[in-house]
Design a protein around this motif. Structure first.
Motif, PDB file in Angstrom:
ATOM      1  N   ARG A  48      17.490 -17.588  37.836  1.00  0.00           N
ATOM      2  CA  ARG A  48      18.342 -18.676  37.330  1.00  0.00           C
ATOM      3  C   ARG A  48      19.526 -18.921  38.268  1.00  0.00           C
ATOM      4  O   ARG A  48      19.904 -20.072  38.526  1.00  0.00           O
ATOM      5  CB  ARG A  48      18.836 -18.353  35.925  1.00  0.00           C
ATOM      6  N   LEU A  49      20.116 -17.839  38.782  1.00  0.00           N
ATOM      7  CA  LEU A  49      21.235 -17.995  39.714  1.00  0.00           C
ATOM      8  C   LEU A  49      20.794 -18.702  40.988  1.00  0.00           C
ATOM      9  O   LEU A  49      21.468 -19.621  41.479  1.00  0.00           O
ATOM     10  CB  LEU A  49      21.830 -16.629  40.046  1.00  0.00           C
ATOM     11  N   ASP A  51      18.186 -20.657  41.398  1.00  0.00           N
ATOM     12  CA  ASP A  51      17.837 -22.044  41.087  1.00  0.00           C
ATOM     13  C   ASP A  51      19.094 -22.900  40.927  1.00  0.00           C
ATOM     14  O   ASP A  51      19.112 -24.069  41.335  1.00  0.00           O
ATOM     15  CB  ASP A  51      17.008 -22.104  39.803  1.00  0.00           C
ATOM     16  N   GLU A  52      20.138 -22.318  40.334  1.00  0.00           N
ATOM     17  CA  GLU A  52      21.385 -23.061  40.160  1.00  0.00           C
ATOM     18  C   GLU A  52      22.028 -23.365  41.510  1.00  0.00           C
ATOM     19  O   GLU A  52      22.546 -24.460  41.725  1.00  0.00           O
ATOM     20  CB  GLU A  52      22.340 -22.273  39.278  1.00  0.00           C
ATOM     21  N   ARG A  55      20.141 -26.225  42.954  1.00  0.00           N
ATOM     22  CA  ARG A  55      20.448 -27.467  42.247  1.00  0.00           C
ATOM     23  C   ARG A  55      21.797 -28.026  42.672  1.00  0.00           C
ATOM     24  O   ARG A  55      21.930 -29.233  42.957  1.00  0.00           O
ATOM     25  CB  ARG A  55      20.445 -27.240  40.733  1.00  0.00           C
ATOM     26  N   VAL A  56      22.811 -27.160  42.729  1.00  0.00           N
ATOM     27  CA  VAL A  56      24.141 -27.626  43.102  1.00  0.00           C
ATOM     28  C   VAL A  56      24.154 -28.126  44.538  1.00  0.00           C
ATOM     29  O   VAL A  56      24.758 -29.155  44.851  1.00  0.00           O
ATOM     30  CB  VAL A  56      25.175 -26.510  42.876  1.00  0.00           C
ATOM     31  N   LEU A  81      31.911 -24.742  38.498  1.00  0.00           N
ATOM     32  CA  LEU A  81      30.479 -24.481  38.297  1.00  0.00           C
ATOM     33  C   LEU A  81      30.251 -23.682  37.018  1.00  0.00           C
ATOM     34  O   LEU A  81      29.398 -22.800  36.964  1.00  0.00           O
ATOM     35  CB  LEU A  81      29.926 -23.712  39.506  1.00  0.00           C
ATOM     36  N   ASP A  83      29.102 -24.696  34.127  1.00  0.00           N
ATOM     37  CA  ASP A  83      28.149 -25.252  33.169  1.00  0.00           C
ATOM     38  C   ASP A  83      26.755 -24.671  33.332  1.00  0.00           C
ATOM     39  O   ASP A  83      25.766 -25.275  32.929  1.00  0.00           O
ATOM     40  CB  ASP A  83      28.091 -26.771  33.301  1.00  0.00           C
ATOM     41  N   GLY A  84      26.647 -23.492  33.928  1.00  0.00           N
ATOM     42  CA  GLY A  84      25.361 -22.856  34.129  1.00  0.00           C
ATOM     43  C   GLY A  84      25.518 -21.365  34.293  1.00  0.00           C
ATOM     44  O   GLY A  84      26.557 -20.788  33.958  1.00  0.00           O
TER      45      GLY A  84
END
Length: 261
Positions: A48-49, A51-52, A55-56, A81, A83-84
């Motif tokens: 998840r980290l 992928d974030e 994305r950013v 940052l 919101d994730g």
């Protein structure tokens, strides 16, 4: 010399403890005391980290600005940052875990960013991170975190006397490496630790930017380190600092030890 530093997350709530793959990190004393850990988070959360970050970088390139005029990297503030999954690094649970493992009394004030070094970035100069940092308002409570306020310059303090701010000093540096798949020795981009500095200093220990790994050290007059450039691919990391009262530094090392900006 090495030893084991217990990460002691068991007293934290399950949402936090369940993110960690294990709770035994390595304490090393050379070239100066620091802690290193591999496979910090469970694969699902690490994914998840990563992928974030992707994305950013893809959707918010404007969030990344120059970190400093003499430092070849761009950074996006962690405060922007939240919101994730990157919000973890601004949680009180994370702050208290790092302070406890390092054995340092801290204020609850945090600064940090996601750093992105482009390929073939230049190396930095050795520095110790024992820098002053200003935060707005009274000290945070035991369950709070204070981040840098836009109206208070981190390096110089408030622009007008009517804004109340406190001067602290960086106490613990945290580097979490992620978004660097397939890194191999020789690829560059390590964090160099030094036993001493002077003319043509030679790194005593290069710490590789392996995914899901962590480097921690107390900021002291001899915590010399820098980014080793000539990296074959982009290098990404979370870089953040916990802080201590200025008086603690004055008592321990004196005012001349503080590295002014």
């Amino acid at each position: 010399m090495t030893g084991v530093a217990e990460s002691t997350v068991t007293a934290a709530p399950p949402w936090f403890t369940d993110l960690f793959a294990h709770r035994r990190w390595i304490r090393r004393v050379e070239p100066f005391p620091h802690i290193y850990a591999r496979d910090v988070f469970v694969p699902e959360f690490y994914g998840r980290l990563a992928d974030e970050l992707a994305r950013v970088r893809r959707e918010r390139p404007e969030a990344f600005g120059a970190v400093a005029s003499d430092y070849g990297t761009v950074g996006a503030s962690l405060a922007e940052l939240r919101d994730g999954p990157l919000a973890l690094f601004l949680s009180r649970e994370w702050h208290d875990l790092i302070a406890r493992v390092m054995g340092v009394t801290t204020t609850g004030d945090v600064e940090g960013a996601v750093h992105h070094h482009r390929p073939r970035s230049p190396s930095g100069s050795p520095h110790n991170d024992l820098n002053p940092a200003w935060f707005e308002g009274a000290a945070p409570g035991p369950s709070e975190i204070r981040t840098v306020d836009p109206q208070v310059d981190l390096k110089t303090g408030p622009p007008i006397p009517e804004i109340f701010a406190r001067e602290t000093v960086r106490a613990v540096a945290v580097l979490f490496y992620f978004g660097n798949p397939d890194w191999r020795p020789g690829d560059g981009g390590e964090t160099a630790l030094y036993a001493h500095v002077g003319a043509n200093p030679v790194p005593a220990l290069p710490v590789p930017p392996l995914d899901n790994s962590l480097l921690l050290f107390e900021c002291t007059p001899r915590s010399w380190h820098t980014f080793l450039g000539n990296n074959a691919a982009a290098r990404n990391s979370v870089v953040m600092w916990l802080h201590r009262p200025k008086d603690d530094v004055l008592r321990r090392w004196g005012g001349d030890s503080i590295a002014q900006w």
